[in-house]
Design an enzyme around this catalytic site. Structure first.
Site, mmCIF file in Angstrom:
data_model
loop_
_atom_site.group_PDB
_atom_site.id
_atom_site.type_symbol
_atom_site.label_atom_id
_atom_site.label_comp_id
_atom_site.label_asym_id
_atom_site.label_seq_id
_atom_site.Cartn_x
_atom_site.Cartn_y
_atom_site.Cartn_z
ATOM 1 N N TYR A 147 0.855 -1.193 0.000
ATOM 2 C CA TYR A 147 0.000 0.000 0.000
ATOM 3 C C TYR A 147 0.885 1.235 0.000
ATOM 4 O O TYR A 147 1.849 1.297 0.745
ATOM 5 C CB TYR A 147 -0.901 0.003 1.234
ATOM 6 C CG TYR A 147 -1.761 1.236 1.387
ATOM 7 C CD1 TYR A 147 -2.790 1.515 0.484
ATOM 8 C CD2 TYR A 147 -1.561 2.125 2.437
ATOM 9 C CE1 TYR A 147 -3.584 2.643 0.628
ATOM 10 C CE2 TYR A 147 -2.355 3.266 2.591
ATOM 11 C CZ TYR A 147 -3.364 3.510 1.687
ATOM 12 O OH TYR A 147 -4.152 4.634 1.838
ATOM 13 N N ASP A 242 9.294 2.693 0.038
ATOM 14 C CA ASP A 242 8.234 3.368 0.777
ATOM 15 C C ASP A 242 8.353 2.938 2.238
ATOM 16 O O ASP A 242 7.912 1.865 2.620
ATOM 17 C CB ASP A 242 6.862 3.012 0.197
ATOM 18 C CG ASP A 242 5.727 3.727 0.927
ATOM 19 O OD1 ASP A 242 6.002 4.404 1.941
ATOM 20 O OD2 ASP A 242 4.570 3.603 0.480
ATOM 21 N N LYS A 270 4.066 8.772 9.065
ATOM 22 C CA LYS A 270 3.771 8.160 10.368
ATOM 23 C C LYS A 270 4.705 8.633 11.498
ATOM 24 O O LYS A 270 4.533 9.742 11.990
ATOM 25 C CB LYS A 270 3.698 6.640 10.221
ATOM 26 C CG LYS A 270 2.583 6.270 9.235
ATOM 27 C CD LYS A 270 2.079 4.849 9.272
ATOM 28 C CE LYS A 270 0.778 4.746 8.492
ATOM 29 N NZ LYS A 270 0.854 4.114 7.203
HETATM 30 C C1 LIG Z 1 0.293 4.694 5.802
HETATM 31 C C2 LIG Z 1 1.055 4.468 4.546
HETATM 32 C C3 LIG Z 1 0.996 5.355 3.456
HETATM 33 C C4 LIG Z 1 0.052 6.505 3.412
HETATM 34 O O1 LIG Z 1 0.310 7.442 4.409
HETATM 35 P P1 LIG Z 1 -0.855 8.477 4.821
HETATM 36 O O2 LIG Z 1 -0.200 9.359 5.836
HETATM 37 O O3 LIG Z 1 -1.971 7.644 5.374
HETATM 38 O O4 LIG Z 1 -1.252 9.206 3.610
HETATM 39 C C5 LIG Z 1 1.832 5.128 2.379
HETATM 40 N N1 LIG Z 1 2.667 4.093 2.352
HETATM 41 C C6 LIG Z 1 2.759 3.219 3.375
HETATM 42 C C7 LIG Z 1 3.736 2.098 3.307
HETATM 43 C C8 LIG Z 1 1.940 3.365 4.490
HETATM 44 O O5 LIG Z 1 1.998 2.473 5.477
#
Ligand SMILES: *Cc1c(COP(=O)(O)O)cnc(C)c1O
Length: 433
Positions: A147, A242, A270
């Site tokens: 994701y 990511d 995060k």
């Molecule tokens: C949470 C997450 C996102 C998106 O971050 P948001 O702050 O919710 O927009 C993107 N990539 C990864 C791997 C994530 O865990």
């Protein structure tokens, strides 16, 4: 939910249904996959949260990962208050942005410059644009089950056949956008080679969660990540890690250092904001030189590097850098995981917890590894629904979906960990006994 009084949460939820689609501002909060109603949270302190009815929970969601120090940490609160006294936003540079950037860059071998944004999604969206701008290519490879936020062209799932472009997984994403994204299974080198054979000169980047933790926890072998690295070098594509979850979580330098693999661009979110909305993307000075105003890749933000949010991130990351911080977190997590796994083993329950650093995932399998999305049996998630209710009734809050991972924070102390282990074991007895 087993005698738990949730009257006030229900009232607030009924009200919220008038305001928001599904009553929520982010879909998983609606508790749909556990067929429940969301709890409205009133406050948090340390590893505990309290809902609107006063029910107390030990929290393993930790706001989906950001709160690595737990809730309402005094240092974070104090630095936020100090920043707040001076105003909330100026739309101009402040010393807080410098301080957080310096702290990160001084302790990170993999990036030389970064840019702050306001969410993980924004970080990923900008990183992909940067990769395209820097390479002059269009297509991006992503992996099934990873994701990357709600970026249009990454809301894409595998189409039919191997090495094909993706099909959109959300209404509102044009097929033409989805066609710029190639979706491959994780842990499949053959599919990767085929994709490069088909689209070789047009692949701008491979984007991967090096520690995939948004569809269960699908730990990859280092050799697969290494293979992505090599392919990108050979083909002139950029490797994007990511690290919105794994950054500052599996160690201060995230998965890049954990696996000792150097990506070209890294995204963060995060934890970086200490519970405030912050994201970032970073790379070498050369690659970051493509970003406006130095270069032609446009990217901006009215509230980016907001001083209050920077202060929160600074306070949190300073704590992460203390000696033994990550070792202690991992030891706590190992206690939880080891004890519960031994319990399930002894009872013969078809459950096991997978973990890395301070992340763990409750999996309904006895397989020794889950490395790709198709290794997860969706039917078994019905166990999670039941487990989730028993856990809530025993004061344990985990994300309301069996595909979500759990997070341990520095605030989870020995007593709460023992309490949590007991609640997990009792709940597992109720589901499987
Ligand atoms: C949470 C997450 C996102 C998106 O971050 P948001 O702050 O919710 O927009 C993107 N990539 C990864 C791997 C994530 O865990």
């Amino acid at each position: 939910m087993n005698n738990m009084d949730t009257k006030k949460s229900l009232e607030l939820y009924e009200e919220a249904l008038n305001y928001f689609p599904g009553g929520v501002n982010s879909p998983v909060r609606a508790f749909r996959s556990v067929h429940g109603k969301p709890l409205f949270i009133e406050r948090g302190e340390g590893c505990r949260i309290w809902d609107a009815d006063g029910n107390e929970f030990i929290d393993f969601c930790c706001s989906w990962g950001p709160l690595i120090l737990g809730h309402n940490h005094p240092d974070v609160k104090q630095q936020i208050q100090e920043a707040l006294d001076k105003g909330t936003s100026f739309g101009a540079p402040t010393r807080y942005g410098n301080a957080l950037a310096k702290l990160i860059l001084d302790h990170n071998r993999y990036i030389e410059k970064l840019r702050f944004v306001n969410s993980g999604t924004e970080a990923v969206m900008s990183a992909v644009r940067l990769a395209r701008g820097a390479t002059g290519r269009n297509k991006v490879i992503k992996f099934e089950g990873c994701y990357h936020g709600h970026v249009d062209h990454l809301l894409v799932k595998a189409g039919s056949g191997l090495a094909t472009f993706g099909v959109s997984s959300s209404a509102g994403v044009p097929a033409s956008f989805a066609q710029e994204t190639i979706v491959l299974p994780l842990n499949d080198r053959k599919a990767l080679s085929q994709a490069f054979e088909t689209y070789k000169d047009d692949i701008a980047a491979i984007i991967v969660e090096p520690i995939p933790a948004n569809n269960g926890l699908m730990l990859q072998e280092r050799s697969f990540l290494e293979c992505l690295r090599l392919k990108c070098y050979q083909q002139g594509s950029l490797l994007i890690f990511d690290e919105v979850i794994s950054g500052f979580r599996v160690g201060f330098e995230g998965a890049a250092a954990y696996y000792d693999i150097e990506p070209d661009i890294i995204t963060y979110g995060k934890i970086i904001g200490g519970g405030m909305p912050v994201g970032a993307y970073g790379a070498s000075a050369e690659i970051m030189g493509h970003i406006a105003p130095d270069g032609p890749v446009y990217q901006a933000g009215t509230l980016s590097a907001n001083p209050v949010a920077m202060a929160a991130g600074l306070a949190q990351l300073e704590m992460c850098l203390q000696d033994g911080f990550y070792e202690q977190l991992e030891a706590k997590t190992q206690k939880i995981v080891g004890t519960i796994n031994a319990f399930c083993e002894e009872k013969g329950y078809p459950v096991q917890l997978f973990s890395i650093a301070s992340i763990f995932w409750i999996a309904f399998t006895k397989d020794t590894a889950v490395r790709s999305a198709d290794a997860i049996d969706g039917e078994k998630m019905s166990y999670f629904k039941s487990l989730h209710q028993h856990l809530l009734a025993r004061g344990i809050y985990v994300g309301p979906s069996g595909y979500e991972v759990c997070f341990v924070s520095a605030a989870h102390d020995e007593a709460s960990i023992t309490q949590a282990i007991n609640a997990f074991c009792t709940s597992l007895d109720l589901v499987f006994g």
